[in-house]
Write a protein that holds these residues in place. Structure first.
Motif, PDB file in Angstrom:
ATOM      1  N   SER A 181       0.844  -1.198   0.000  1.00  0.00           N
ATOM      2  CA  SER A 181       0.000   0.000   0.000  1.00  0.00           C
ATOM      3  C   SER A 181       0.875   1.242   0.000  1.00  0.00           C
ATOM      4  CB  SER A 181      -0.898  -0.004   1.241  1.00  0.00           C
ATOM      5  OG  SER A 181      -0.103  -0.023   2.402  1.00  0.00           O
ATOM      6  N   PRO A 182       0.387   2.331  -0.607  1.00  0.00           N
ATOM      7  CA  PRO A 182       1.170   3.569  -0.646  1.00  0.00           C
ATOM      8  C   PRO A 182       1.562   4.032   0.752  1.00  0.00           C
ATOM      9  CG  PRO A 182      -0.737   3.702  -2.091  1.00  0.00           C
ATOM     10  CD  PRO A 182      -0.904   2.455  -1.279  1.00  0.00           C
ATOM     11  N   ALA A 183       2.768   4.539   0.841  1.00  0.00           N
ATOM     12  CA  ALA A 183       3.272   4.974   2.149  1.00  0.00           C
ATOM     13  C   ALA A 183       2.625   6.275   2.604  1.00  0.00           C
ATOM     14  CB  ALA A 183       4.783   5.133   2.089  1.00  0.00           C
ATOM     15  N   VAL A 184       2.164   7.070   1.641  1.00  0.00           N
ATOM     16  CA  VAL A 184       1.585   8.373   1.967  1.00  0.00           C
ATOM     17  C   VAL A 184       0.065   8.265   2.075  1.00  0.00           C
ATOM     18  CG1 VAL A 184       1.288  10.756   1.217  1.00  0.00           C
ATOM     19  CG2 VAL A 184       3.467   9.590   0.826  1.00  0.00           C
ATOM     20  N   THR A 185      -0.465   8.680   3.200  1.00  0.00           N
ATOM     21  CA  THR A 185      -1.917   8.636   3.413  1.00  0.00           C
ATOM     22  C   THR A 185      -2.488  10.052   3.355  1.00  0.00           C
ATOM     23  OG1 THR A 185      -1.459   8.609   5.794  1.00  0.00           O
ATOM     24  CG2 THR A 185      -1.948   6.504   4.728  1.00  0.00           C
ATOM     25  N   LEU A 186      -3.752  10.141   2.949  1.00  0.00           N
ATOM     26  CA  LEU A 186      -4.360  11.447   2.692  1.00  0.00           C
ATOM     27  C   LEU A 186      -5.735  11.542   3.342  1.00  0.00           C
ATOM     28  CD1 LEU A 186      -4.394  14.172   1.063  1.00  0.00           C
ATOM     29  CD2 LEU A 186      -5.400  12.881  -0.815  1.00  0.00           C
ATOM     30  N   GLN A 203      -1.148   6.320  -7.118  1.00  0.00           N
ATOM     31  CA  GLN A 203      -0.090   5.326  -6.977  1.00  0.00           C
ATOM     32  C   GLN A 203       0.791   5.620  -5.764  1.00  0.00           C
ATOM     33  OE1 GLN A 203       2.029   5.348 -10.694  1.00  0.00           O
ATOM     34  NE2 GLN A 203       0.427   4.246 -11.798  1.00  0.00           N
ATOM     35  N   SER A 204       0.816   6.874  -5.368  1.00  0.00           N
ATOM     36  CA  SER A 204       1.660   7.274  -4.244  1.00  0.00           C
ATOM     37  C   SER A 204       0.878   7.625  -2.998  1.00  0.00           C
ATOM     38  CB  SER A 204       2.515   8.502  -4.655  1.00  0.00           C
ATOM     39  OG  SER A 204       3.269   8.235  -5.812  1.00  0.00           O
ATOM     40  N   VAL A 205      -0.436   7.788  -3.153  1.00  0.00           N
ATOM     41  CA  VAL A 205      -1.263   8.257  -2.035  1.00  0.00           C
ATOM     42  C   VAL A 205      -2.440   7.321  -1.808  1.00  0.00           C
ATOM     43  CG1 VAL A 205      -2.753  10.119  -1.241  1.00  0.00           C
ATOM     44  CG2 VAL A 205      -0.626  10.667  -2.404  1.00  0.00           C
ATOM     45  N   ALA A 261      -2.760  10.692   9.222  1.00  0.00           N
ATOM     46  CA  ALA A 261      -2.442  10.803   7.795  1.00  0.00           C
ATOM     47  C   ALA A 261      -1.182  11.634   7.585  1.00  0.00           C
ATOM     48  CB  ALA A 261      -3.612  11.423   7.040  1.00  0.00           C
ATOM     49  N   THR A 262      -0.567  11.406   6.422  1.00  0.00           N
ATOM     50  CA  THR A 262       0.623  12.168   6.059  1.00  0.00           C
ATOM     51  C   THR A 262       0.250  13.579   5.612  1.00  0.00           C
ATOM     52  OG1 THR A 262       1.558  10.088   5.229  1.00  0.00           O
ATOM     53  CG2 THR A 262       2.759  12.111   4.724  1.00  0.00           C
ATOM     54  N   VAL A 263      -0.750  13.645   4.726  1.00  0.00           N
ATOM     55  CA  VAL A 263      -1.168  14.927   4.146  1.00  0.00           C
ATOM     56  C   VAL A 263      -2.660  15.142   4.375  1.00  0.00           C
ATOM     57  CG1 VAL A 263      -1.349  16.292   2.020  1.00  0.00           C
ATOM     58  CG2 VAL A 263       0.609  14.758   2.353  1.00  0.00           C
ATOM     59  N   GLY A 264      -3.022  16.374   4.694  1.00  0.00           N
ATOM     60  CA  GLY A 264      -4.423  16.737   4.824  1.00  0.00           C
ATOM     61  C   GLY A 264      -4.760  17.882   3.891  1.00  0.00           C
ATOM     62  N   ILE A 265      -5.819  17.737   3.111  1.00  0.00           N
ATOM     63  CA  ILE A 265      -6.301  18.803   2.226  1.00  0.00           C
ATOM     64  C   ILE A 265      -7.584  19.363   2.825  1.00  0.00           C
ATOM     65  CG2 ILE A 265      -7.220  19.370  -0.047  1.00  0.00           C
ATOM     66  CD1 ILE A 265      -5.478  17.225  -1.246  1.00  0.00           C
ATOM     67  N   VAL A 266      -7.599  20.665   3.067  1.00  0.00           N
ATOM     68  CA  VAL A 266      -8.784  21.303   3.647  1.00  0.00           C
ATOM     69  C   VAL A 266      -9.261  22.404   2.709  1.00  0.00           C
ATOM     70  CG1 VAL A 266      -9.757  22.517   5.613  1.00  0.00           C
ATOM     71  CG2 VAL A 266      -7.916  20.858   5.978  1.00  0.00           C
ATOM     72  N   SER A 267     -10.515  22.314   2.295  1.00  0.00           N
ATOM     73  CA  SER A 267     -11.126  23.379   1.493  1.00  0.00           C
ATOM     74  C   SER A 267     -12.198  24.058   2.324  1.00  0.00           C
ATOM     75  CB  SER A 267     -11.737  22.806   0.208  1.00  0.00           C
ATOM     76  OG  SER A 267     -12.860  22.000   0.511  1.00  0.00           O
ATOM     77  N   PHE A 313      -2.039  23.069 -11.089  1.00  0.00           N
ATOM     78  CA  PHE A 313      -1.461  23.548  -9.831  1.00  0.00           C
ATOM     79  C   PHE A 313      -1.714  22.549  -8.708  1.00  0.00           C
ATOM     80  CE2 PHE A 313      -1.939  27.610 -12.143  1.00  0.00           C
ATOM     81  CZ  PHE A 313      -0.640  28.083 -12.028  1.00  0.00           C
ATOM     82  N   ILE A 314      -2.891  21.900  -8.726  1.00  0.00           N
ATOM     83  CA  ILE A 314      -3.192  20.885  -7.720  1.00  0.00           C
ATOM     84  C   ILE A 314      -2.212  19.712  -7.845  1.00  0.00           C
ATOM     85  CG2 ILE A 314      -4.911  19.225  -6.910  1.00  0.00           C
ATOM     86  CD1 ILE A 314      -7.078  21.117  -7.932  1.00  0.00           C
ATOM     87  N   PHE A 315      -2.024  19.252  -9.070  1.00  0.00           N
ATOM     88  CA  PHE A 315      -1.137  18.114  -9.320  1.00  0.00           C
ATOM     89  C   PHE A 315       0.295  18.427  -8.881  1.00  0.00           C
ATOM     90  CE2 PHE A 315       1.603  15.691 -12.319  1.00  0.00           C
ATOM     91  CZ  PHE A 315       1.248  14.404 -11.902  1.00  0.00           C
ATOM     92  N   ASP A 316       0.772  19.601  -9.275  1.00  0.00           N
ATOM     93  CA  ASP A 316       2.147  19.965  -8.911  1.00  0.00           C
ATOM     94  C   ASP A 316       2.276  20.180  -7.404  1.00  0.00           C
ATOM     95  OD1 ASP A 316       4.921  20.875  -9.638  1.00  0.00           O
ATOM     96  OD2 ASP A 316       4.177  22.712  -8.715  1.00  0.00           O
ATOM     97  N   GLY A 317       1.252  20.769  -6.784  1.00  0.00           N
ATOM     98  CA  GLY A 317       1.310  20.990  -5.336  1.00  0.00           C
ATOM     99  C   GLY A 317       1.382  19.689  -4.554  1.00  0.00           C
ATOM    100  N   LEU A 318       0.585  18.691  -4.974  1.00  0.00           N
ATOM    101  CA  LEU A 318       0.613  17.397  -4.301  1.00  0.00           C
ATOM    102  C   LEU A 318       1.957  16.705  -4.493  1.00  0.00           C
ATOM    103  CD1 LEU A 318      -2.953  16.014  -5.159  1.00  0.00           C
ATOM    104  CD2 LEU A 318      -2.093  16.615  -2.895  1.00  0.00           C
ATOM    105  N   LEU A 319       2.447  16.719  -5.732  1.00  0.00           N
ATOM    106  CA  LEU A 319       3.731  16.075  -5.999  1.00  0.00           C
ATOM    107  C   LEU A 319       4.861  16.777  -5.256  1.00  0.00           C
ATOM    108  CD1 LEU A 319       3.737  15.090  -9.781  1.00  0.00           C
ATOM    109  CD2 LEU A 319       3.253  13.688  -7.786  1.00  0.00           C
ATOM    110  N   ALA A 320       4.783  18.101  -5.156  1.00  0.00           N
ATOM    111  CA  ALA A 320       5.830  18.849  -4.462  1.00  0.00           C
ATOM    112  C   ALA A 320       5.932  18.416  -3.003  1.00  0.00           C
ATOM    113  CB  ALA A 320       5.554  20.346  -4.553  1.00  0.00           C
ATOM    114  N   LEU A 321       4.770  18.239  -2.362  1.00  0.00           N
ATOM    115  CA  LEU A 321       4.788  17.781  -0.977  1.00  0.00           C
ATOM    116  C   LEU A 321       5.339  16.363  -0.869  1.00  0.00           C
ATOM    117  CD1 LEU A 321       1.473  19.047   0.670  1.00  0.00           C
ATOM    118  CD2 LEU A 321       3.799  19.791   1.137  1.00  0.00           C
ATOM    119  N   LEU A 322       4.932  15.504  -1.800  1.00  0.00           N
ATOM    120  CA  LEU A 322       5.376  14.112  -1.759  1.00  0.00           C
ATOM    121  C   LEU A 322       6.869  13.989  -2.048  1.00  0.00           C
ATOM    122  CD1 LEU A 322       2.402  12.424  -3.657  1.00  0.00           C
ATOM    123  CD2 LEU A 322       2.766  12.550  -1.200  1.00  0.00           C
ATOM    124  N   GLU A 323       7.372  14.878  -2.913  1.00  0.00           N
ATOM    125  CA  GLU A 323       8.776  14.815  -3.311  1.00  0.00           C
ATOM    126  C   GLU A 323       9.675  15.709  -2.472  1.00  0.00           C
ATOM    127  OE1 GLU A 323       8.622  15.867  -7.406  1.00  0.00           O
ATOM    128  OE2 GLU A 323       7.591  14.012  -8.031  1.00  0.00           O
TER     129      GLU A 323
END
Length: 323
Positions: A14-19, A46-48, A65-71, A167-177
């Motif tokens: 399972s992916p190491a990063v949880t959301l 694949q990563s989350v 969780a590793t990452v939390g998205i709040v809107s 921007f969403i895609f790059d922002g998520l990848l930036a945090l993961l990377e």
């Protein structure tokens, strides 16, 4: 012949990063924007591993969780409690969308008291039963609308209404990377192909008046466009398709952080230089329609607490003009 050794399929880890994802006071447009990643969402998945998401899961608690998205903005007491629960359960928090980053359009409620809002929505509304004000199972309103970071610490800001999927895609990848997102401080104008030209236009036009020249800047034609004072998190679709920018991604850092700069004066100066319309006339028109031009950012202290931000006075002057 040697016997073939039986091969068992490798167990997928399972992916190491949880959301975790939370939805406060907003319209759900940001959640739709995540789906708008289309095939790129497969790269993210694949990563989350998504654990909590109001529109996908029925999980009521907040797992670690590793990452939390709040809107969404902080409008109710429930919003505050949910934001705090997300902060406790997540290592990193992304404030996604202009409501979470600035307070968004719900911030217009700060011009009125809670009593005035309830009176308009329930007591004096033809679509509701008189006296049917909700008292149970509805979270009380906070005194004011505020951005997410007024309650909890935020690690990444992703404004926009909704943010562009790129921007969403790059922002998520930036945090993961573990890198800095590629987003810049450029304005909506930076992607707009319209040409700024000096004209003899003498009056302000409504967007409903006529068809704007597709090759000339809206300001040059007498239309109030907020592209020059708005952060690019949208890829400029509106001005490129004949619609003036409404400032949905929020004001530029220059306007937000410098006390002597303001949305109405910045636009007024530029538009006055491109037309024959006096700067004061442009500023008065923006003040008259301030609920629209400041709708996405008035709840953030960087705008709402500026000494030049006098929206109640502007609204009062506009109402007096109509009387």
């Amino acid at each position: 012949m040697s016997a073939r050794r039986s091969e068992k399929p490798a167990k997928e880890s399972s992916p190491a990063v949880t959301l975790n994802i939370e939805w406060l006071s907003d319209c759900a447009g940001c959640h739709v924007a995540i789906v708008d990643l289309h095939e790129k969402i497969l790269t993210v998945l694949q990563s989350v591993s998504i654990q909590r998401c109001p529109v996908l899961t029925d999980i009521k608690d907040y797992p670690k969780a590793t990452v939390g998205i709040v809107s969404g903005a902080i409008r109710t007491e429930h919003d505050r409690h949910a934001a705090e629960a997300m902060r406790k359960s997540c290592d990193l928090i992304i404030a996604m969308g202009s409501c979470a980053v600035y307070g968004g359009i719900a911030g217009a409620g700060n011009v009125h008291t809670r009593e005035e809002i309830f009176d308009a929505v329930y007591a004096n509304n033809k679509t509701t039963i008189p006296g049917a004000t909700p008292k149970a199972m509805v979270s009380p309103l906070e005194a004011t609308v505020t951005p997410l970071d007024s309650v909890i610490d935020v690690d990444l800001y992703l404004p926009g209404c909704a943010p562009h999927p790129a921007f969403i895609f790059d922002g998520l990848l930036a945090l993961l990377e573990g890198r800095t997102p590629k987003a810049t401080k450029e304005t909506v104008c930076s992607r707009c192909k319209r040409a700024m030209e000096k004209t003899d236009v003498e009056r302000i036009l409504k967007i409903s008046e006529g068809i704007a020249d597709p090759d000339r800047c809206f300001l040059s034609q007498g239309y109030i466009c907020m592209g020059s004072v708005t952060l690019d998190r949208c890829m400029s679709p509106c001005p490129q398709n004949g619609v003036t920018c409404t400032g949905c991604a929020g004001a530029t850092m220059q306007v937000l952080t410098e006390p002597n700069r303001d949305i109405r004066t910045e636009i007024g100066e530029r538009m006055a230089k491109l037309t024959k319309i006096p700067k004061d006339t442009i500023i008065r028109e923006i003040e008259r329609t301030s609920k629209s031009h400041y709708s996405y950012t008035m709840a953030t202290s960087m705008i709402g607490e500026k000494p030049t931000f006098l929206i109640k006075k502007w609204i009062g002057n506009a109402e007096a003009d109509y009387e």
